[in-house]
Design a protein around this motif. Structure first.
Motif, PDB file in Angstrom:
ATOM      1  N   THR A 162       0.764  -1.202  -0.001  1.00  9.37           N
ATOM      2  CA  THR A 162       0.030  -0.039   0.009  1.00  9.37           C
ATOM      3  C   THR A 162       1.032   1.472  -0.133  1.00  9.37           C
ATOM      4  OG1 THR A 162      -1.269  -1.489   1.417  1.00  9.37           O
ATOM      5  CG2 THR A 162      -2.104   0.856   1.061  1.00  9.37           C
ATOM      6  N   LEU A 163       1.894   1.330   0.791  1.00  9.88           N
ATOM      7  CA  LEU A 163       3.029   2.486   1.084  1.00  9.88           C
ATOM      8  C   LEU A 163       3.554   2.770  -0.543  1.00  9.88           C
ATOM      9  CD1 LEU A 163       4.603   1.863   4.523  1.00  9.88           C
ATOM     10  CD2 LEU A 163       2.950   3.698   3.622  1.00  9.88           C
ATOM     11  N   ALA A 164       3.895   1.593  -1.107  1.00  6.28           N
ATOM     12  CA  ALA A 164       4.626   1.731  -2.471  1.00  6.28           C
ATOM     13  C   ALA A 164       3.551   2.128  -3.388  1.00  6.28           C
ATOM     14  CB  ALA A 164       5.059   0.328  -2.941  1.00  6.28           C
ATOM     15  N   ALA A 165       2.314   1.872  -3.342  1.00  3.34           N
ATOM     16  CA  ALA A 165       1.372   2.456  -4.175  1.00  3.34           C
ATOM     17  C   ALA A 165       1.257   3.862  -4.047  1.00  3.34           C
ATOM     18  CB  ALA A 165       0.057   1.669  -4.213  1.00  3.34           C
ATOM     19  N   LEU A 166       1.065   4.341  -2.878  1.00  4.65           N
ATOM     20  CA  LEU A 166       1.053   5.707  -2.379  1.00  4.65           C
ATOM     21  C   LEU A 166       2.266   6.622  -2.825  1.00  4.65           C
ATOM     22  CD1 LEU A 166      -0.296   5.656   1.181  1.00  4.65           C
ATOM     23  CD2 LEU A 166      -1.343   6.974  -0.855  1.00  4.65           C
ATOM     24  N   GLY A 167       3.310   5.918  -2.846  1.00  3.46           N
ATOM     25  CA  GLY A 167       4.760   6.524  -3.341  1.00  3.46           C
ATOM     26  C   GLY A 167       4.718   6.570  -4.708  1.00  3.46           C
ATOM     27  N   ALA A 168       4.056   5.711  -5.512  1.00  5.69           N
ATOM     28  CA  ALA A 168       4.126   5.739  -6.818  1.00  5.69           C
ATOM     29  C   ALA A 168       3.049   6.840  -7.354  1.00  5.69           C
ATOM     30  CB  ALA A 168       3.678   4.568  -7.538  1.00  5.69           C
ATOM     31  N   GLY A 169       1.836   6.937  -6.503  1.00  2.86           N
ATOM     32  CA  GLY A 169       1.034   7.958  -6.801  1.00  2.86           C
ATOM     33  C   GLY A 169       1.273   9.438  -6.703  1.00  2.86           C
ATOM     34  N   LEU A 170       2.236   9.782  -5.637  1.00  8.49           N
ATOM     35  CA  LEU A 170       2.801  10.839  -5.181  1.00  8.49           C
ATOM     36  C   LEU A 170       3.775  11.043  -6.235  1.00  8.49           C
ATOM     37  CD1 LEU A 170       3.399  10.650  -1.358  1.00  8.49           C
ATOM     38  CD2 LEU A 170       1.957  12.118  -2.546  1.00  8.49           C
ATOM     39  N   ALA A 171       4.662  10.265  -6.953  1.00 11.89           N
ATOM     40  CA  ALA A 171       5.556  10.489  -7.963  1.00 11.89           C
ATOM     41  C   ALA A 171       4.663  11.034  -9.133  1.00 11.89           C
ATOM     42  CB  ALA A 171       6.247   9.487  -8.190  1.00 11.89           C
ATOM     43  N   VAL A 172       3.641  10.379  -9.392  1.00  8.65           N
ATOM     44  CA  VAL A 172       2.895  10.589 -10.793  1.00  8.65           C
ATOM     45  C   VAL A 172       2.123  12.075 -10.291  1.00  8.65           C
ATOM     46  CG1 VAL A 172       0.751  10.129 -11.893  1.00  8.65           C
ATOM     47  CG2 VAL A 172       2.386   8.356 -11.416  1.00  8.65           C
ATOM     48  N   ILE A 173       1.871  12.562  -9.272  1.00  7.67           N
ATOM     49  CA  ILE A 173       1.238  13.905  -8.902  1.00  7.67           C
ATOM     50  C   ILE A 173       2.351  14.991  -9.450  1.00  7.67           C
ATOM     51  CG2 ILE A 173       0.666  15.424  -7.340  1.00  7.67           C
ATOM     52  CD1 ILE A 173      -0.883  13.218  -5.971  1.00  7.67           C
ATOM     53  N   GLY A 174       3.511  14.717  -8.966  1.00  2.74           N
ATOM     54  CA  GLY A 174       4.723  15.423  -9.226  1.00  2.74           C
ATOM     55  C   GLY A 174       5.093  15.679 -10.734  1.00  2.74           C
ATOM     56  N   ALA A 175       5.049  14.450 -11.391  1.00  2.00           N
ATOM     57  CA  ALA A 175       5.344  14.569 -12.914  1.00  2.00           C
ATOM     58  C   ALA A 175       4.308  15.100 -13.595  1.00  2.00           C
ATOM     59  CB  ALA A 175       5.475  13.162 -13.230  1.00  2.00           C
ATOM     60  N   GLY A 176       2.842  14.954 -13.269  1.00  2.00           N
ATOM     61  CA  GLY A 176       1.626  15.451 -13.557  1.00  2.00           C
ATOM     62  C   GLY A 176       1.756  16.956 -13.655  1.00  2.00           C
ATOM     63  N   ILE A 177       2.063  17.804 -12.410  1.00  7.08           N
ATOM     64  CA  ILE A 177       2.271  18.900 -12.414  1.00  7.08           C
ATOM     65  C   ILE A 177       3.292  19.494 -13.171  1.00  7.08           C
ATOM     66  CG2 ILE A 177       2.824  21.047 -10.769  1.00  7.08           C
ATOM     67  CD1 ILE A 177       1.565  19.418  -8.493  1.00  7.08           C
ATOM     68  N   GLY A 178       4.404  18.896 -13.445  1.00  9.50           N
ATOM     69  CA  GLY A 178       5.455  19.395 -14.321  1.00  9.50           C
ATOM     70  C   GLY A 178       5.241  19.331 -15.653  1.00  9.50           C
ATOM     71  N   ILE A 179       4.836  18.340 -16.183  1.00 11.72           N
ATOM     72  CA  ILE A 179       4.388  18.321 -17.441  1.00 11.72           C
ATOM     73  C   ILE A 179       3.238  19.117 -18.056  1.00 11.72           C
ATOM     74  CG2 ILE A 179       3.608  16.576 -19.285  1.00 11.72           C
ATOM     75  CD1 ILE A 179       5.256  14.421 -17.769  1.00 11.72           C
ATOM     76  N   GLY A 180       2.413  19.083 -16.979  1.00 12.99           N
ATOM     77  CA  GLY A 180       1.155  20.035 -17.088  1.00 12.99           C
ATOM     78  C   GLY A 180       1.658  21.547 -17.352  1.00 12.99           C
ATOM     79  N   ASN A 181       2.400  21.886 -16.489  1.00 15.20           N
ATOM     80  CA  ASN A 181       3.194  23.370 -16.802  1.00 15.20           C
ATOM     81  C   ASN A 181       3.959  23.512 -18.139  1.00 15.20           C
ATOM     82  OD1 ASN A 181       2.413  24.809 -14.413  1.00 15.20           O
ATOM     83  ND2 ASN A 181       4.186  24.109 -13.439  1.00 15.20           N
ATOM     84  N   ILE A 182       4.719  22.504 -18.442  1.00 19.76           N
ATOM     85  CA  ILE A 182       5.347  22.368 -19.628  1.00 19.76           C
ATOM     86  C   ILE A 182       4.294  22.701 -20.781  1.00 19.76           C
ATOM     87  CG2 ILE A 182       6.758  21.221 -21.374  1.00 19.76           C
ATOM     88  CD1 ILE A 182       8.199  19.950 -19.073  1.00 19.76           C
ATOM     89  N   GLY A 183       3.214  21.861 -20.798  1.00 19.25           N
ATOM     90  CA  GLY A 183       2.192  21.902 -21.779  1.00 19.25           C
ATOM     91  C   GLY A 183       1.806  22.956 -22.046  1.00 19.25           C
ATOM     92  N   ALA A 184       1.131  23.786 -20.604  1.00 23.75           N
ATOM     93  CA  ALA A 184       0.550  25.155 -20.710  1.00 23.75           C
ATOM     94  C   ALA A 184       1.295  26.043 -21.236  1.00 23.75           C
ATOM     95  CB  ALA A 184       0.275  25.453 -19.434  1.00 23.75           C
TER      96      ALA A 184
END
Lengths: 414, 68
Positions: B4-26
């Protein structure tokens, strides 16, 4: 190409489960008497397990149902030497890929070859009773264990050796699998396909010198020119011609594998770029080309950058830069693997909706609803994956070009 | 539990990447709107930057899978 195949041979079955003699033997002692085939527990559909089974490598090419196309098995065990035979020698395989015969102590389980290490097991062709599969807890992790039942005795099965050193749950076991697997077959097929395509284009340039391109030429030329003008020239400058063959090979090989992997039936469907061993081989090419062509300027700025206090260099910057040398190919490897694997898993799970809603055939109405949902979702996903196939090949190529470009950049004198 | 903790960690990493790539796209969209003639350069640089951010997220996901 050959090195990729060789590495793939060596690292095949990346997802092999942990090999633990101790646990297996303990279990073997526990029910030594009266070893029998476990009743097949109720056939429930497990989406994750099904997805991993479908995207994995295999020693026979699954067409549909229990129809398999045999592939050559090249197996080496230190105790009994090299074995070479076609996978059809294992006899008829069921829909899950488990065969009824053992050959030279090798058994076909779920589409991949496993071996009985016990020398009491007959070393020729014998008919086995069944293969038992169970999940055991080893050091807090769930590990798959397989054992073959033959004349009332259970023999534990070994998975092929992998070179991951136990990091991904593999390790050195009692045999090595150098077979032409489904992935190797797909790579050879793509190699042949690309060779024929480009051979035809080259012939066009030879026979119609100075004229407008025709046929396959007009399809390949824009892609080729795009990679040259948008990737090679901006990043590599005037030295681009030296690295152009490497960049083009990387781009078209990855693109070809991605697209062939998209075909959902026989000659395609091999998930090659979604195999960590293949992407690692490709990333290693980039690693060696980058670092072997790095000039003095590049190494100076990596190891002992000017204009920074020595203490800062020793403590922070140089270690970070050295880590960066390895992280670059590592991310190349993971990016391609994760994108392609992710896409394939999502597609299998969308198709699996039919079985989830239909309760594996028990509920016809649910199956119909599942089909109505699965078809458009899978088609959408496949359209998206066509884009991903192109983008990932392009990203691998552009990042390789930028790494090489950074390594061969001339110093600017101010 | 570690799964469960690993899944949470993966999810947090994806949030970070999502914000970053979203900014680049915008920002890339803004840049293309401002200078449509530079669309080719902007597009390849956008993909390059997105790929680099994705790399950081992939390392986090890999670590969470290996430590699970």
């Amino acid at each position: 190409m050959l090195s990729i195949s060789a590495l793939n041979f060596a690292l095949a079955q990346e997802h092999a489960a942990d090999h633990d003699h101790h646990a297996t033997h303990e279990h073997h002692d526990d029910d030594h008497h009266g070893c029998a085939c476990h009743d097949h527990h109720e056939e429930t559909f497990e989406p994750a397990a099904t997805a991993f089974h479908h995207i994995g490598d295999a020693n026979a090419f699954h067409v549909f149902g229990n129809i398999y196309i045999p592939l050559p098995c090249i197996l080496y065990a230190p105790e009994q030497g090299l074995s070479f035979f076609m996978s059809s020698k294992f006899g008829k395989m069921d829909a899950h890929g488990t065969a009824k015969k053992a050959v030279n102590r090798y058994v076909m389980v779920d589409g991949s070859v496993m071996r009985v290490a016990n020398i009491k097991f007959p070393a020729d062709e014998v008919t086995i009773e069944c293969v038992n599969h169970k999940t055991v807890q080893v050091k807090g992790k769930e590990v798959d264990k397989y054992e073959v039942v033959y004349s009332g005795e259970c023999y534990p099965l070994d998975k092929p050796s992998t070179l991951d050193g136990g990091v991904l749950g593999g390790g050195i076991t009692s045999f090595y699998d150098f077979s032409v697997t489904k992935n190797v077959f797909t790579m050879l097929l793509t190699f042949l396909l690309l060779f024929l395509l480009f051979r035809a284009a080259v012939k066009g340039y030879e026979t119609r010198r100075g004229q407008a391109p025709k046929g396959i030429q007009s399809f390949l030329e824009p892609i080729f020119v795009f990679i040259r003008d948008e990737v090679a020239v901006p990043f590599l400058g005037h030295k681009y011609e030296k690295y152009l063959p490497f960049l083009m090979s990387i781009f078209f090989f990855i693109l070809g594998l991605n697209l062939v992997g998209q075909i959902p039936f026989f000659p395609g469907s091999g998930n090659v770029t979604g195999n960590l061993a293949v992407t690692m081989a490709l990333a290693l090419f980039t690693f060696f080309v980058t670092n072997l062509s790095g000039n003095r300027h590049y190494w100076e700025h990596t190891l002992w950058m000017p204009g920074v206090p020595a203490l800062l260099k020793v403590l922070i910057l140089t270690p970070v830069e050295i880590m960066g040398l390895f992280i670059k190919p590592l991310t190349l490897m993971l990016r391609l693997f994760a994108n392609i694997t992710g896409g394939h898993i999502v597609m299998v799970i969308f198709v699996g909706l039919i079985f989830i809603f239909g309760q594996s055939g028990a509920n016809l109405g649910g199956g119909i609803v599942g089909t109505l949902m699965a078809v458009p979702l899978t088609m959408f996903m496949m359209a998206l994956e066509l884009l991903v196939a192109l983008v990932q090949a392009f990203v691998f190529c552009i990042l390789t070009a930028s790494y090489i470009g950074a390594a061969i950049e001339e110093p600017h004198h101010h | 539990m570690t799964g469960t903790l690993a899944a949470l960690g993966a999810g947090l990493a994806v949030i970070g990447a999502g914000i970053g790539i979203g900014n680049i796209g915008a920002k890339a969209m803004e840049a293309i709107a401002r200078q449509p003639e530079a669309v080719g350069d902007i597009r390849s640089n956008m993909i390059l930057m997105a790929a680099l951010i994705e790399g950081a997220a992939l390392i986090a996901i890999l670590l969470s899978i290996l430590l699970a």
